[in-house]
Motif scaffolding. Sequence first.
Motif, short mmCIF file in Angstrom:
data_model
loop_
_atom_site.label_atom_id
_atom_site.label_comp_id
_atom_site.label_asym_id
_atom_site.label_seq_id
_atom_site.Cartn_x
_atom_site.Cartn_y
_atom_site.Cartn_z
N ALA A 123 -6.39 -1.80 -0.41
CA ALA A 123 -5.02 -2.11 0.00
C ALA A 123 -4.80 -3.60 0.23
O ALA A 123 -3.67 -4.07 0.22
CB ALA A 123 -4.66 -1.31 1.25
N ALA B 101 -0.82 3.47 -2.87
CA ALA B 101 -1.58 4.67 -2.49
C ALA B 101 -1.38 5.80 -3.50
O ALA B 101 -2.33 6.51 -3.83
CB ALA B 101 -1.16 5.13 -1.10
N PRO C 122 0.81 -1.23 0.00
CA PRO C 122 0.00 0.00 0.00
C PRO C 122 0.84 1.28 0.00
O PRO C 122 0.39 2.32 -0.47
CB PRO C 122 -0.83 -0.11 1.28
CG PRO C 122 -0.98 -1.58 1.48
CD PRO C 122 0.35 -2.17 1.04
N SER D 172 -2.10 1.20 5.34
CA SER D 172 -2.82 1.80 4.20
C SER D 172 -3.24 3.23 4.50
O SER D 172 -3.20 4.09 3.61
CB SER D 172 -4.02 0.93 3.80
OG SER D 172 -5.01 0.93 4.80
#
Length: 191
Positions: A115, A44, A40, A169
């Motif tokens: 995630a 992201a 993640p 995450s």
Amino acid sequence: MKTVVKILLMMVAYLAIFIAGASSGIIHPMCYAYIGAVLPLLCAFVYLYTSTLIRGFGVATALNGFILVLFLLGGETDPSFIIGIVALTAISEIVRLCLRYDTLKGVRWSFVPFAFSFFAYTIHWWTDTEGSLAAAVEEMPAGYDELMKQVIDNIPVLIIVLVLTIPISIIAMRMAEHAMKKKQGNSLTLN
């Protein structure tokens, strides 16, 4: 057309992250099993940027759908992966819908289920342990299956890693937001 190209680039970047995660098993089976908790940190940025391009339904669907189609074509899927990736995608899209597509809050919270997407790929170790170990004997160096078995049997660590994926995450999304704000002069294109 420019937006479509950017979305395609984000899909390719996401694929590269997925492949890097899958390749980490070469180092040690533990890497393959648990790397989903740290991916993640990279995903992201891809998710947030794609959210600025797709202002409605479709960010999780585009990214995970691309992975699913390519992995189906490559014979890299099993029922647990298909069910897992579809479920996580649907949850992400529903969360983003409920919290509004055009809000940063919607993107933040929809990223949490998203995630976990790499874990949908590795879950076959626990849903088809015998098949996974047999494949390891064929494809990996001697003794890899024994190392793999130790990782598979260590359920407490798996649970800890899954739980840790949530705060990771959230932190990853905050880092992506901060980086994007700096790049765009302190303003994201989401509310």
